[in-house]
Design an enzyme around this catalytic site. Structure first.
Site, PDB file in Angstrom:
ATOM      1  N   ASP A 114       0.849  -1.200   0.000  1.00 61.91           N
ATOM      2  CA  ASP A 114       0.000   0.000   0.000  1.00 61.91           C
ATOM      3  C   ASP A 114       0.885   1.250   0.000  1.00 61.91           C
ATOM      4  OD1 ASP A 114      -2.216   1.621   0.086  1.00 61.91           O
ATOM      5  OD2 ASP A 114      -2.625   1.296   2.214  1.00 61.91           O
ATOM      6  N   GLN A 116       0.036  11.704  -5.277  1.00 58.71           N
ATOM      7  CA  GLN A 116       0.077  11.960  -3.838  1.00 58.71           C
ATOM      8  C   GLN A 116       1.435  11.580  -3.243  1.00 58.71           C
ATOM      9  OE1 GLN A 116      -3.708  11.188  -1.599  1.00 58.71           O
ATOM     10  NE2 GLN A 116      -4.335  10.140  -3.464  1.00 58.71           N
TER      11      GLN A 116
END
Length: 753
Positions: free
Chosen positions: A229, A263
């Protein structure tokens, strides 16, 4: 593997379902903000287990242990208790678990100690002392950061010495012996059977690399499926470890990375966006799924985010969209000063709470640097709006701020024993804890203040000089305070106490943040001095002394003693806000050299990361987004006039609540006066000026009653000019009767009449 009917998959949209059920081979999931990434991750692992994959063969790497625990709990709701057998956790926690079993194979005991940051600094400080190096040059925090960065890039002490670029940088920084400290530090850790946090990665790589048959094969066979992740936040070393576990003869390359290059905002921690941008090069048969539907934000916010991020050239192309077409346009607040910015944000919060029935906890104020919290804390207190500073202390509770204020308190009141105890040996001057305890006991026994003990008792030879130097220093501060305003003495104390010098020596991210907080405190005192009237309690006061300033902030900081209330406005840096969401978000301080930061502007390649940071900020908002900037603010004790951030110009007018011109100069037709013609609703004759012919008047020629032109604010009337040449002007295009205070020394005004 075959996708059979499972009810939980019906909760996913088409692309989410494809990503959750593509289990074989390399997979990249590009997850835009608010796109339901966590659900996809959860159901993907649950689906593996339901299709027969042994949970112990799944390695799921997250960036917080909390995220790993929550993921396991959610998987358990789908597949039952066997979810707890999944290897889920952070890189550091899971690799530490493996090293506890295998560390003896690389010369460490299996029960090795893990050093925290303080332990690391302590060892480095000891080495610097033993080498007789100047701690101001070889600041332990700086050395630790250099060693950490080296490890994150897979650079051992020997490789460091062989790296010409690193050695040249250290030589230029007058720290040519960092490689020696690194070598000694690594040796000390090995002798002590200790690893620091970076070693948990470096030694894991070493374990796998040096033991291909015994260890690497074992874990390649165990971890048949890898999931990572926030892959955009991995560093070079983390990715190299993943490749050792994934890429080998006969491997099916069952690795799934989830992240969003837009991001990627942690390069200062060693993260590299190259990992996600180049992932396809390492895995040519990659399957890519883009989660582009945003379930969080309204259309105006999503469109603005797309407009901003599209200015970055190096990115994975995607277009985030939402079906939430109803909503409010983005509000822009233009303030003349940072104080006005804080006031208008507080006013807008009250307005939003009343109009939209918002709770405090649904509102966040996001800033680029932690030092910016001060002005918003002060304004929220004045409006009795409860708040909390997330991921850090309230401004006036931060150690470095309290240290400097303690010096100020002691200067004003030498009987303040708590202030004296805080600073008598800070920065270090050789007055030990036992000496301080003896001074305190003498004060108690003789009913004296500790300061009186220092000035009346003759200490032993060992302590006499250090104490004498300290007493002399405070006397100098007192003498300066007697003839100086609050800012002059505060600046004098900050520089002569050694605090600024000490903080400047620490070039780490944390050290720069602490220096930034001291600068923000001094800027606040400068503003206090320059304001015509200062509110103290319920009264207005024109006294600019340090005593009055300390009284002002003590009245403010009383709010810190109130009980914790869960319904509070959140104040936080944008870096801390990643992964969170709020109904209403204020992104403040949007000015050139602040956001984007001046350091990013100095290195052009960093502007893209600042833009990604802004993208993260605006996509935290669900329904209401307010972007604010101040035309002027105090920086390093001086009033600075700033251009609005370039990022504001990248948002089109259709997404804003009013048409504004951010960077563009006003476009005026050819110069001519339109006589006395007054368009409908106009209060004054329309004036048109060619920008190229604009001529700024001499500041000394600006007088009350004159009509003037300002290129940003337009036409206005000068109401007053004080002795410092600060003019109060009412501009036609701004809020009616709202006066702006402008320093004529820096402003450019053209006289009309």
């Amino acid at each position: 593997m075959t996708d059979v009917g499972y009810s939980y998959l019906d909760e996913l949209n088409d692309i989410q379902r494809q990503a959750a059920t593509a289990l074989d081979g390399p997979v990249m999931v590009i997850a835009g903000p608010g796109s339901g990434k966590t659900r996809v991750l959860t159901y993907r692992i649950a689906h593996m287990i339901n299709l027969g994959v042994n949970p112990g063969n799944i390695l799921s790497l997250t960036f917080t242990n909390k995220a790993a625990r929550e993921m396991k709990d959610r998987i358990e709701r789908v597949v039952g208790p066997k979810a707890q057998r999944v290897w889920a956790g952070t890189f550091h926690s899971l690799f530490a678990r493996i090293l506890r079993v295998e560390a003896h194979k690389i010369g460490y005991p299996n029960d090795f100690t893990i050093y925290d940051t303080d332990d690391t600094k302590s060892v480095i400080t000891e080495i610097i002392t033993q080498m007789n190096l100047d701690k101001k040059v070889y600041a332990p925090g700086v050395v630790r950061s250099r060693i950490s960065a080296a490890k994150s890039n897979l650079i051992t002490p020997k490789a460091y010495l062989a790296n010409e670029e690193l050695m040249a940088y250290d030589k230029m920084a007058r720290r040519p012996l960092i490689h020696v400290i690194y070598e000694k530090y690594a040796a000390k850790c090995m002798r002590a059977g200790a690893m620091d946090f970076d070693d948990l990665l470096l030694q894991m790589f070493r374990l796998l690399y040096q033991n291909p048959d015994q260890v690497r094969d074992k874990y390649q066979m165990q971890f048949k499926y890898l999931m990572v992740d926030e892959f955009q936040d991995t560093n070079y070393l983390q990715y190299e470890i993943l490749k050792l576990l994934t890429v080998y003869p006969g491997s099916k390359n069952n690795i799934c990375i989830v992240g969003d290059d837009a991001q990627s905002i942690y390069s200062f921690r060693g993260a590299t966006i190259e990992n996600i941008l180049q992932f396809e090069n390492d895995f040519p048969d990659l399957q890519t799924y883009k989660l582009e539907q945003n379930y969080r934000s309204t259309q105006f916010i999503v469109e603005a985010a797309n407009e901003v991020i599209n200015h970055n050239k190096r990115q994975i192309q995607k277009k985030i969209w939402t079906d939430r077409i109803e909503g409010n346009k983005i509000k822009i607040i233009k303030a003349s000063t940072e104080t006005e910015e804080g006031k208008r944000v507080a006013d807008t919060i009250i307005e939003q709470k009343n109009r939209h029935n918002l709770q405090n906890k649904e509102i966040a104020i996001l800033y680029r640097t932690n030092g910016q919290s001060r002005i918003f804390e002060e304004q929220l207190r004045r409006h009795n709006i409860l708040y909390r500073v997330y991921g850090g202390l309230s401004f006036y509770a931060r150690k470095e701020v309290k240290d400097l204020i303690a010096y100020m308190r002691l200067t004003i009141n030498d009987k303040d024993d708590e202030a004296l105890k805080r600073v008598i040996n800070y920065p270090r001057r050789g007055i030990g804890e036992s000496t301080i305890e003896n001074i305190s006991k003498l004060a108690d026994d003789n009913n004296m203040s500790m300061w009186e003990v220092l000035t009346k008792i003759d200490f032993n030879q060992r302590s006499r000089k250090s104490i004498g130097d300290f007493v002399q220093l405070i006397h100098a501060f007192k003498a300066k305070a007697a003839k100086s305003n609050a800012y002059e003495i505060a600046d004098y104390i900050a520089r002569n106490s050694g605090i600024i010098e000490l903080l400047k020596a620490d070039k780490s991210v944390e050290g720069l943040g602490r220096l930034e907080n001291i600068t923000s405190l001094l800027d606040g005192i400068k503003e206090f001095v320059d304001d015509d009237e200062i509110q103290v309690g319920e009264e207005m006061n024109t006294d600019k002394s340090l005593s009055t300033f300390l009284q002002t902030i003590s009245l403010m900081t009383d709010a810190d003693t109130k009980e914790e209330n869960p319904d509070t406005v959140t104040l936080m840096s944008v870096h801390s806000a990643k992964g969170l969401e709020f109904k209403s978000v204020f992104v403040v301080g949007l000015e050139e050299n602040l956001f984007p930061s001046f350091m990013a502007l100095a290195e052009g390649n960093q502007v893209d990361e600042e833009r990604r940071l802004f993208y993260v900020a605006i996509t935290r908002a669900e329904e209401l987004l307010c972007l604010t900037y101040a035309h002027s603010r105090y920086q390093y004790g001086n009033m600075r006039f700033n251009d609005p951030s370039r990022f504001l110009e990248e948002i089109s007018d259709r997404n804003l609540d009013s048409i504004i011109s951010i960077h563009k100069k006003p476009e005026f037709p050819e110069p001519k006066i339109l006589g006395n013609f007054k368009p409908l609703g106009s209060k004054k004759p329309m004036l048109s000026v060619n920008v190229d012919d604009f001529v700024a008047a001499n500041p000394n020629d600006i007088k009350p009653g004159m009509e003037v032109i300002h290129l940003k604010f337009g036409q206005g009337k000068v109401m007053s000019v004080d002795e410092r040449l600060v003019a109060s002007i009412v501009f036609d295009g701004l809020d009616e009767n709202q006066e702006k205070r402008i320093m004529l020394q820096f402003a450019k005004l053209q006289i009309v009449t």
